[in-house]
Write a protein that holds these residues in place. Structure first.
Motif, PDB file in Angstrom:
ATOM      1  N   ALA A   1       8.923   7.378  -6.291  1.00 53.38           N
ATOM      2  CA  ALA A   1       8.619   6.753  -5.239  1.00 53.38           C
ATOM      3  C   ALA A   1       9.777   7.147  -4.112  1.00 53.38           C
ATOM      4  N   ILE A   2      10.940   6.927  -4.265  1.00 54.03           N
ATOM      5  CA  ILE A   2      11.762   6.786  -3.335  1.00 54.03           C
ATOM      6  C   ILE A   2      12.087   8.482  -3.278  1.00 54.03           C
ATOM      7  N   PRO A   3      12.285   9.124  -4.243  1.00 50.31           N
ATOM      8  CA  PRO A   3      12.544  10.526  -4.101  1.00 50.31           C
ATOM      9  C   PRO A   3      11.365  11.106  -3.298  1.00 50.31           C
ATOM     10  N   ALA A   4      10.278  10.609  -3.483  1.00 47.14           N
ATOM     11  CA  ALA A   4       8.949  11.422  -3.053  1.00 47.14           C
ATOM     12  C   ALA A   4       8.870  11.111  -1.394  1.00 47.14           C
ATOM     13  N   TRP A   5       9.707   9.905  -1.087  1.00 50.00           N
ATOM     14  CA  TRP A   5       9.643   9.593   0.284  1.00 50.00           C
ATOM     15  C   TRP A   5      10.574  10.268   1.143  1.00 50.00           C
ATOM     16  N   LYS A   6      11.600  10.821   0.483  1.00 47.98           N
ATOM     17  CA  LYS A   6      12.517  11.408   0.987  1.00 47.98           C
ATOM     18  C   LYS A   6      12.349  13.110   0.815  1.00 47.98           C
TER      19      LYS A   6
ATOM     20  N   PRO B   1       7.093   2.949   9.345  1.00 50.01           N
ATOM     21  CA  PRO B   1       8.565   3.136   9.095  1.00 50.01           C
ATOM     22  C   PRO B   1       9.067   1.995   8.059  1.00 50.01           C
ATOM     23  N   PHE B   2      10.132   2.384   7.418  1.00 50.96           N
ATOM     24  CA  PHE B   2      10.882   1.425   6.442  1.00 50.96           C
ATOM     25  C   PHE B   2      12.297   1.486   6.920  1.00 50.96           C
ATOM     26  N   GLY B   3      13.072   0.084   6.903  1.00 47.86           N
ATOM     27  CA  GLY B   3      14.329  -0.036   7.106  1.00 47.86           C
ATOM     28  C   GLY B   3      14.535  -1.413   7.469  1.00 47.86           C
TER      29      GLY B   3
ATOM     30  N   TRP C   1      17.861   4.251  -9.049  1.00 47.93           N
ATOM     31  CA  TRP C   1      17.132   3.886 -10.400  1.00 47.93           C
ATOM     32  C   TRP C   1      15.922   3.272 -10.132  1.00 47.93           C
ATOM     33  N   ASN C   2      15.753   2.232  -9.236  1.00 47.53           N
ATOM     34  CA  ASN C   2      14.775   1.382  -8.950  1.00 47.53           C
ATOM     35  C   ASN C   2      13.308   1.723  -8.814  1.00 47.53           C
ATOM     36  N   PHE C   3      13.120   2.751  -8.132  1.00 47.38           N
ATOM     37  CA  PHE C   3      12.043   3.434  -7.796  1.00 47.38           C
ATOM     38  C   PHE C   3      12.142   4.851  -8.244  1.00 47.38           C
ATOM     39  N   PRO C   4      12.175   5.440  -9.392  1.00 44.09           N
ATOM     40  CA  PRO C   4      12.451   6.760  -9.821  1.00 44.09           C
ATOM     41  C   PRO C   4      11.523   7.930  -9.312  1.00 44.09           C
TER      42      PRO C   4
ATOM     43  N   VAL D   1       1.449   6.477  -8.275  1.00 46.18           N
ATOM     44  CA  VAL D   1       0.197   6.904  -7.215  1.00 46.18           C
ATOM     45  C   VAL D   1       0.852   6.923  -5.693  1.00 46.18           C
ATOM     46  N   ARG D   2       1.828   5.881  -5.414  1.00 49.27           N
ATOM     47  CA  ARG D   2       2.276   5.741  -4.208  1.00 49.27           C
ATOM     48  C   ARG D   2       3.186   7.375  -4.017  1.00 49.27           C
ATOM     49  N   ALA D   3       3.662   7.780  -4.948  1.00 49.05           N
ATOM     50  CA  ALA D   3       4.439   8.980  -4.792  1.00 49.05           C
ATOM     51  C   ALA D   3       3.316  10.144  -4.398  1.00 49.05           C
TER      52      ALA D   3
ATOM     53  N   THR E   1       8.307 -10.413   0.544  1.00 50.61           N
ATOM     54  CA  THR E   1       8.985  -9.484   1.316  1.00 50.61           C
ATOM     55  C   THR E   1       8.893  -7.973   0.790  1.00 50.61           C
ATOM     56  N   ALA E   2       8.487  -7.927  -0.460  1.00 45.01           N
ATOM     57  CA  ALA E   2       8.486  -6.435  -1.289  1.00 45.01           C
ATOM     58  C   ALA E   2       7.037  -6.175  -1.181  1.00 45.01           C
ATOM     59  N   GLY E   3       6.923  -4.668  -1.080  1.00 44.26           N
ATOM     60  CA  GLY E   3       5.526  -3.941  -1.349  1.00 44.26           C
ATOM     61  C   GLY E   3       5.190  -3.609  -0.030  1.00 44.26           C
ATOM     62  N   VAL E   4       5.718  -2.369   0.402  1.00 41.00           N
ATOM     63  CA  VAL E   4       5.317  -1.826   1.761  1.00 41.00           C
ATOM     64  C   VAL E   4       4.372  -0.554   1.421  1.00 41.00           C
ATOM     65  N   ASP E   5       3.702  -0.276   2.894  1.00 37.85           N
ATOM     66  CA  ASP E   5       2.952   0.740   2.868  1.00 37.85           C
ATOM     67  C   ASP E   5       3.788   2.066   3.143  1.00 37.85           C
TER      68      ASP E   5
ATOM     69  N   GLN F   1      14.134  -6.299  -9.282  1.00 34.82           N
ATOM     70  CA  GLN F   1      14.925  -4.934  -8.878  1.00 34.82           C
ATOM     71  C   GLN F   1      14.568  -4.106  -7.757  1.00 34.82           C
ATOM     72  N   ARG F   2      14.467  -5.019  -6.471  1.00 33.42           N
ATOM     73  CA  ARG F   2      13.971  -3.799  -5.315  1.00 33.42           C
ATOM     74  C   ARG F   2      14.936  -4.656  -4.206  1.00 33.42           C
ATOM     75  N   CYS F   3      15.208  -3.587  -3.634  1.00 30.46           N
ATOM     76  CA  CYS F   3      15.930  -4.136  -2.293  1.00 30.46           C
ATOM     77  C   CYS F   3      15.255  -5.109  -1.473  1.00 30.46           C
ATOM     78  N   THR F   4      13.907  -5.065  -1.592  1.00 26.68           N
ATOM     79  CA  THR F   4      12.931  -5.922  -0.660  1.00 26.68           C
ATOM     80  C   THR F   4      12.743  -7.231  -1.281  1.00 26.68           C
ATOM     81  N   ALA F   5      13.226  -7.385  -2.498  1.00 29.85           N
ATOM     82  CA  ALA F   5      12.881  -8.492  -3.562  1.00 29.85           C
ATOM     83  C   ALA F   5      12.940  -9.809  -2.683  1.00 29.85           C
TER      84      ALA F   5
HETATM   85  C1  UN1 Z   1       8.984  -1.815  -1.774  1.00 29.60           C
HETATM   86  O1  UN1 Z   1       9.055  -2.878  -1.751  1.00 29.60           O
HETATM   87  O2  UN1 Z   1       7.764  -1.769  -1.712  1.00 29.60           O
HETATM   88  O3  UN1 Z   1      15.123   0.136  -3.067  1.00 29.60           O
HETATM   89  C2  UN1 Z   1       9.754  -0.561  -1.819  1.00 29.60           C
HETATM   90  C3  UN1 Z   1      14.245  -0.723  -2.665  1.00 29.60           C
HETATM   91  C4  UN1 Z   1      13.453  -0.099  -1.620  1.00 29.60           C
HETATM   92  C5  UN1 Z   1      12.114   0.189  -1.918  1.00 29.60           C
HETATM   93  C6  UN1 Z   1      11.014  -1.104  -1.801  1.00 29.60           C
HETATM   94  N1  UN1 Z   1      14.317   1.043  -0.978  1.00 29.60           N
HETATM   95  O4  UN1 Z   1      13.997  -1.366  -3.541  1.00 29.60           O
END
Ligand code: UN1
Length: 483
Positions: free
Chosen positions: A154-159, A446-448, A149-152, A103-105, A438-442, A280-284
């Motif tokens: 959503a991340i492709p969609a946001w790029k 901006p994200f980063g 691989w962790n957001f198969p 849905v996010r994608a 810390t995870a779960g973003v709009d 398995q999230r970089c925001t975990a």
């Molecule tokens: C989120 O926390 O909603 O690879 C997204 C990742 C991040 C995306 C996290 N680029 O986990």
């Protein structure tokens, strides 16, 4: 017989070559797909196809590009159940998480369908009489999109969505483990009206196709999400000087929990932020920093909560956590638990779990009794592992939180407005969460991160235009100045 999917170059499937079998991490007997593996020649053809499509796609009107993205977004949303099931099956996050990601994608595609219609330029008077100045945004050219691989989806969609929205053409290399969701996204976009070659899919190993996608002279920009080590390789690779690079790398995200926190809320923030998506999230929220008088109550409540935390097949309704994605990630998680024990920590949980089907299962792990400088609190584990560190007070908690080298997202649980405001102002992370994981973003902001976590302009929302366009300043003297 399972289905075979292939790379897509210039709108056509690339046949021939070796194939790779993709298995379900919840059930290793379940083959999700076979995918044809691209080699360097395919990567080169994909770059050439994107370069060839650029003049056509970059000259379409914003409305034409908006319509493609909007149509694709509608299809992604309409197929959320089916695509969510595929995502859960190939990656291992739970069905609600997987469906939510789809849905996010879809929302991201729709967001950029709207964003491209917004005004982006400036028209102003020159400081010289009679001269007009305009500042416009132009596409950069061929963009390589390399995703983890962790957001198969959503991340492709946001790029991919902002790349296409602003008139660029794309070569997209998804992670080897999750080709199915990537293929579906490309198929949907291509059927939504993209000209041939505007979006190309390269299903191949980073070690073989990566250098072409990141250093070929026809590639104008590289956007990558993945490990710090690979990000460093991309940045340091010899490549044309004008190449733009955007990197989203690791995170070691502190969640500060102070004495006055709402305990039940803090537990949910930590458990959802730390163990959601199997961690398995970089925001975990992998690094809890608890002040002295709440530490023991927090640990007890988290343990109690984890007692009711179910691990199972990603597609079983009602489970809390699916499997780890693959054997090497499972080994990495266990390795970090061993290191934590060696450094004097106590590990609760974190055992391998056997279920009816063979899969990469482990229970959530809580690490206690380490100090902020220990390995488990400095390096990214990328698994269901949360360490809780005890500090004296808020001042020490802030200092510890700010000592993270991968300052992506930092959170605080507090009921005190002044503490929340202080943390928001003084945190050195790219994103700050108050009473939230810390995870779960709009998707519209901006994200980063900062430090080793990110490089280049921010991703997503209104920030995306900075990376996916280049600005042009034009001076015009319309004729002789009259008066
Ligand atoms: C989120 O926390 O909603 O690879 C997204 C990742 C991040 C995306 C996290 N680029 O986990």
């Amino acid at each position: 017989m399972s289905r075979t999917i292939t790379s897509v170059v210039g709108g056509s499937p690339v046949t021939g070559g070796s194939t790779h079998t993709d298995v379900n991490p919840s059930d290793l007997a379940d083959v999700v797909l076979e995918h044809g593996e691209a080699d360097v020649a395919v990567a080169q053809q994909a770059v050439a196809a994107a370069a060839q499509a650029f003049p056509t796609w970059s000259r379409t009107t914003p409305w034409q590009r908006s319509e493609v993205l909007d149509k694709a977004g509608s299809e992604v949303l309409a197929r959320a159940d089916e695509l969510g099931d595929l995502l859960a099956r190939e990656e291992g996050k739970t069905l609600p998480e997987a469906r939510g990601e789809v849905v996010r994608a879809g929302q991201i595609l729709k967001y950029f369908a709207g964003a491209v219609l917004q005004p982006h330029g400036h028209q102003l008077d020159s400081v010289r009489p009679g001269v007009d100045v305009s500042v416009t945004r132009e596409p950069i050219g061929v963009v390589s999109v390399i995703t983890p691989w962790n957001f198969p989806i959503a991340i492709p969609a946001w790029k991919i969505a902002p790349a296409l929205a602003f008139g660029n053409t794309v070569v997209f290399k998804p992670a080897e483990l999750v080709p199915g969701s990537a293929w579906e996204l490309v198929d949907i976009l291509n059927r939504s009206g993209l000209p041939e070659g505007a979006l190309n899919l390269v299903l191949g190993r980073g070690s073989s196709v990566g250098p072409t996608l990141t250093t070929d002279a026809a590639v104008n920009a590289v956007t990558f999400t993945g490990s710090v080590a690979t990000g460093r390789l991309i940045l340091d690779a010899p490549a044309p000087l004008g190449r733009k690079v955007q990197l989203e790398l690791g995170g070691k995200n502190p969640l500060v929990i102070v004495d006055d926190a709402d305990l039940a809320l803090a537990v949910e923030c930590l458990v959802q932020g730390g163990f959601g998506s199997t961690g398995q999230r970089c925001t975990a929220s992998s690094f809890a920093v608890a002040t002295d008088s709440i530490h023991d109550r927090l640990v007890e409540a988290v343990q109690e909560r984890l007692g009711r935390w179910s691990v199972g097949d990603a597609r079983t309704p009602g489970i809390d956590m699916g499997p780890v994605v693959d054997p090497s990630q499972l080994r990495q998680n266990q390795h970090y638990l061993d290191v934590a024990r060696r450094e004097g920590g106590e590990v609760l949980g974190g055992e391998l779990v056997e279920l009816d089907t063979e899969g990469h299962y482990m229970s959530p792990a809580l690490v206690l009794g380490t100090s902020a400088g220990d390995t488990i609190n400095r390096e990214e584990v990328f698994g269901p592992v949360v360490s809780v560190v005890r500090v004296a007070d808020y001042a020490e908690a802030l200092a510890v939180a700010n000592s993270s080298a991968m300052n992506l997202s930092a959170g605080i649980c507090t009921t005190d407005l002044a503490t929340a405001a202080h943390f928001r102002r003084n945190s050195r992370a790219g994103m700050v969460m108050v009473n939230l994981p810390t995870a779960g973003v709009d998707f519209h902001v901006p994200f980063g991160g900062r430090g080793d976590s990110s490089y280049g302009p921010r991703e997503q929302g209104f920030a995306a235009i900075d990376f996916f366009t280049t600005s042009k300043t034009a001076y015009t003297l319309p004729g002789s100045p009259r008066n």
